[in-house]
Enzyme design. Sequence first.
Site, PDB file in Angstrom:
ATOM      1  N   PRO A 159      -3.329  -0.030  19.053  1.00 29.88           N
ATOM      2  CA  PRO A 159      -3.099  -0.467  17.755  1.00 29.88           C
ATOM      3  C   PRO A 159      -3.378   0.683  16.696  1.00 29.88           C
ATOM      4  O   PRO A 159      -3.077   0.169  15.667  1.00 29.88           O
ATOM      5  CB  PRO A 159      -4.490  -1.558  17.932  1.00 29.88           C
ATOM      6  CG  PRO A 159      -5.299  -0.951  18.924  1.00 29.88           C
ATOM      7  CD  PRO A 159      -4.724  -0.344  19.952  1.00 29.88           C
TER       8      PRO A 159
ATOM      9  N   LYS B 125       1.595  -0.556  15.129  1.00 25.88           N
ATOM     10  CA  LYS B 125       3.002  -0.411  15.316  1.00 25.88           C
ATOM     11  C   LYS B 125       3.691  -1.867  16.124  1.00 25.88           C
ATOM     12  O   LYS B 125       4.601  -2.020  16.251  1.00 25.88           O
ATOM     13  CB  LYS B 125       3.575   0.695  16.334  1.00 25.88           C
ATOM     14  CG  LYS B 125       3.292   1.902  15.315  1.00 25.88           C
ATOM     15  CD  LYS B 125       4.572   2.019  14.191  1.00 25.88           C
ATOM     16  CE  LYS B 125       4.311   3.063  13.099  1.00 25.88           C
ATOM     17  NZ  LYS B 125       4.932   2.660  12.057  1.00 25.88           N
TER      18      LYS B 125
ATOM     19  N   HIS C 258       0.692  -1.058  -0.224  1.00 24.69           N
ATOM     20  CA  HIS C 258      -0.048   0.009   0.021  1.00 24.69           C
ATOM     21  C   HIS C 258       0.807   1.381   0.133  1.00 24.69           C
ATOM     22  O   HIS C 258       1.532   1.271   1.022  1.00 24.69           O
ATOM     23  CB  HIS C 258      -0.844   0.086   1.186  1.00 24.69           C
ATOM     24  CG  HIS C 258      -2.204  -0.879   1.045  1.00 24.69           C
ATOM     25  ND1 HIS C 258      -2.982  -0.965   2.036  1.00 24.69           N
ATOM     26  CD2 HIS C 258      -2.413  -1.729   0.023  1.00 24.69           C
ATOM     27  CE1 HIS C 258      -3.965  -1.678   1.600  1.00 24.69           C
ATOM     28  NE2 HIS C 258      -3.604  -2.585   0.655  1.00 24.69           N
TER      29      HIS C 258
ATOM     30  N   TYR D  95      -8.875   5.380   7.981  1.00 26.46           N
ATOM     31  CA  TYR D  95      -9.250   5.592   9.320  1.00 26.46           C
ATOM     32  C   TYR D  95     -10.042   6.690   9.537  1.00 26.46           C
ATOM     33  O   TYR D  95      -9.950   7.853   9.102  1.00 26.46           O
ATOM     34  CB  TYR D  95      -7.608   6.107   9.955  1.00 26.46           C
ATOM     35  CG  TYR D  95      -6.813   5.131  10.128  1.00 26.46           C
ATOM     36  CD1 TYR D  95      -5.685   4.598   8.875  1.00 26.46           C
ATOM     37  CD2 TYR D  95      -6.368   4.380  11.391  1.00 26.46           C
ATOM     38  CE1 TYR D  95      -4.754   3.476   9.171  1.00 26.46           C
ATOM     39  CE2 TYR D  95      -5.241   3.473  11.438  1.00 26.46           C
ATOM     40  CZ  TYR D  95      -4.586   3.164  10.319  1.00 26.46           C
ATOM     41  OH  TYR D  95      -3.427   2.347  10.592  1.00 26.46           O
TER      42      TYR D  95
ATOM     43  N   TYR E 129       4.196   6.361  10.389  1.00 21.87           N
ATOM     44  CA  TYR E 129       3.473   5.369   9.674  1.00 21.87           C
ATOM     45  C   TYR E 129       4.342   4.482   9.075  1.00 21.87           C
ATOM     46  O   TYR E 129       4.238   3.148   9.144  1.00 21.87           O
ATOM     47  CB  TYR E 129       2.566   5.853   9.145  1.00 21.87           C
ATOM     48  CG  TYR E 129       1.080   4.674   8.942  1.00 21.87           C
ATOM     49  CD1 TYR E 129       0.176   4.485   9.763  1.00 21.87           C
ATOM     50  CD2 TYR E 129       1.174   3.752   7.596  1.00 21.87           C
ATOM     51  CE1 TYR E 129      -0.559   3.562   9.673  1.00 21.87           C
ATOM     52  CE2 TYR E 129       0.179   2.825   7.553  1.00 21.87           C
ATOM     53  CZ  TYR E 129      -0.829   2.769   8.674  1.00 21.87           C
ATOM     54  OH  TYR E 129      -1.545   1.868   8.383  1.00 21.87           O
TER      55      TYR E 129
HETATM   56  C1  PHB Z   1      -5.234  -4.518  11.150  1.00 22.96           C
HETATM   57  O1  PHB Z   1      -5.396  -4.639   9.870  1.00 22.96           O
HETATM   58  O2  PHB Z   1      -5.810  -5.388  12.004  1.00 22.96           O
HETATM   59  C2  PHB Z   1      -4.999  -3.029  11.384  1.00 22.96           C
HETATM   60  C3  PHB Z   1      -4.468  -2.438  10.362  1.00 22.96           C
HETATM   61  C4  PHB Z   1      -4.228  -0.864  10.863  1.00 22.96           C
HETATM   62  C5  PHB Z   1      -4.091  -0.552  12.283  1.00 22.96           C
HETATM   63  C6  PHB Z   1      -4.368  -1.620  13.354  1.00 22.96           C
HETATM   64  C7  PHB Z   1      -5.002  -2.908  13.049  1.00 22.96           C
HETATM   65  O3  PHB Z   1      -3.775   0.594  12.780  1.00 22.96           O
END
Ligand code: PHB
Length: 387
Positions: A293, A297, A74, A202, A381
């Site tokens: 989460p 990270k 990505h 997000y 990120y």
């Molecule tokens: C996930 O795909 O489980 C996931 C992706 C991004 C995040 C947290 C979890 O920031």
Amino acid sequence: MAERTQVAIVGAGPAGLFLGHLLHRAGVDTVVLEARSREHVEGRIRAGVLEQGTTDALRAAGLGERMDREGLVHDGLHLTFDGAQHRIDLRALTGRAVTIYGQTEVVKDLVAARLQDGAPLRFAVEDVRVDGREGQVPVVRYRRDGAEHELRCDAIAGCDGFRGVCRAAIPARVLTTWERTYPFAWLGILADVAPSTDELIYAHHERGFALHSMRSRERSRLYVQVDPGEHVEHWPDGRVWHELHERLASDGFALSEGPVLEKSITPMRSFVAAPMRHGALFLAGDAAHIVPPTGAKGLNLAMADVLALAEALIDGSPAALDAYSDHCLRRVWRVQHFSWWMTWMLHRHPGHDPFQAQLQRSQLAYVASSEAAARTLAENYVGYEDA
Ligand code: PHB
Ligand code: APR
């Protein structure tokens, strides 16, 4: 039964398994001890975003084959707020990207590699006790199939996660800890449906945070913010999808639903214990620190610890071993700040303090409109390499 190895590794999560792999390749003898069964370890659903530094390290260690075939690269991510979607172009801003490949898959690849190498990996061990005190031979004692075992070694790697025994074996007087719990949690679902987006979304919404992630071109992973005391029984599939539709909504975006394969609630916590070494005992991964989460990270930080620990143990000099903890903690604190900041910016805070809500929206608008602000998010990120 008494046995000897060079490095005794407690825990077969990604940290313990990757450390075992790196050391084995360097000709260092290791034994990995794991409390749970292989099925349990390989079945746990965890996060799925790998920084480029993590994928580079896995590839360099000969573990990239399936990841390169099945992982999704990505180049960007989306932020949704006030009903509009904004793209953060990770590649343009940093020259780097992230790879979507589940931690579950990383663990399966690591277990397979270890078994193929014929290196010791013992599941379902009980009552693990570690002793790495200065001035004596480090030893790990445990029970397996009802028999008592003693494993003498040169160093012990505590890779046994947040609730393991290794951190607890360090005397409280030498350990400093920092902790923050958050007034919210994530309810996550794994759904058998093609992702409705090419890149992660997000979303900040007055009903609460939501995240659209994925595991493959066929499987979606989605989360909604819930209260920390929530129970999955209160969240039938229809309610979860309803919240996802509301919170992810933006012009031109349509969410596809599908059968829910798994549903669970993740608490959110920030935690650091320092130093990450005491005598012959070295902590790595969740045993030493936890991040919420939101920045994806946890796994990446564990892998960064392990690269540093493997290097220090292979070098073996007192200077290299002494430098391990401080070296890791620089990155740990950068990642702690980033994960806290993403969490703060994106979630609905209890009481919905109007002043704080305006600050959050202003911060989101700044990240969406200023290249400097977007780059700050992007470089953290994808993994800030100077730390
Ligand atoms: C996930 O795909 O489980 C996931 C992706 C991004 C995040 C947290 C979890 O920031
Ligand atoms: N003895 C042996 N093994 C133990 C013990 C013990 N006393 N206690 C815990 N374990 C095992 C757990 O069963 C688990 O398999 O240690 C392992 C720790 O693995 P993780 O919790 O996955 O931690 P880590 O390898 O540091 O990986 C960090 O995993 O938890 C996620 O979000 C986290 O993504 C991050 C990554």
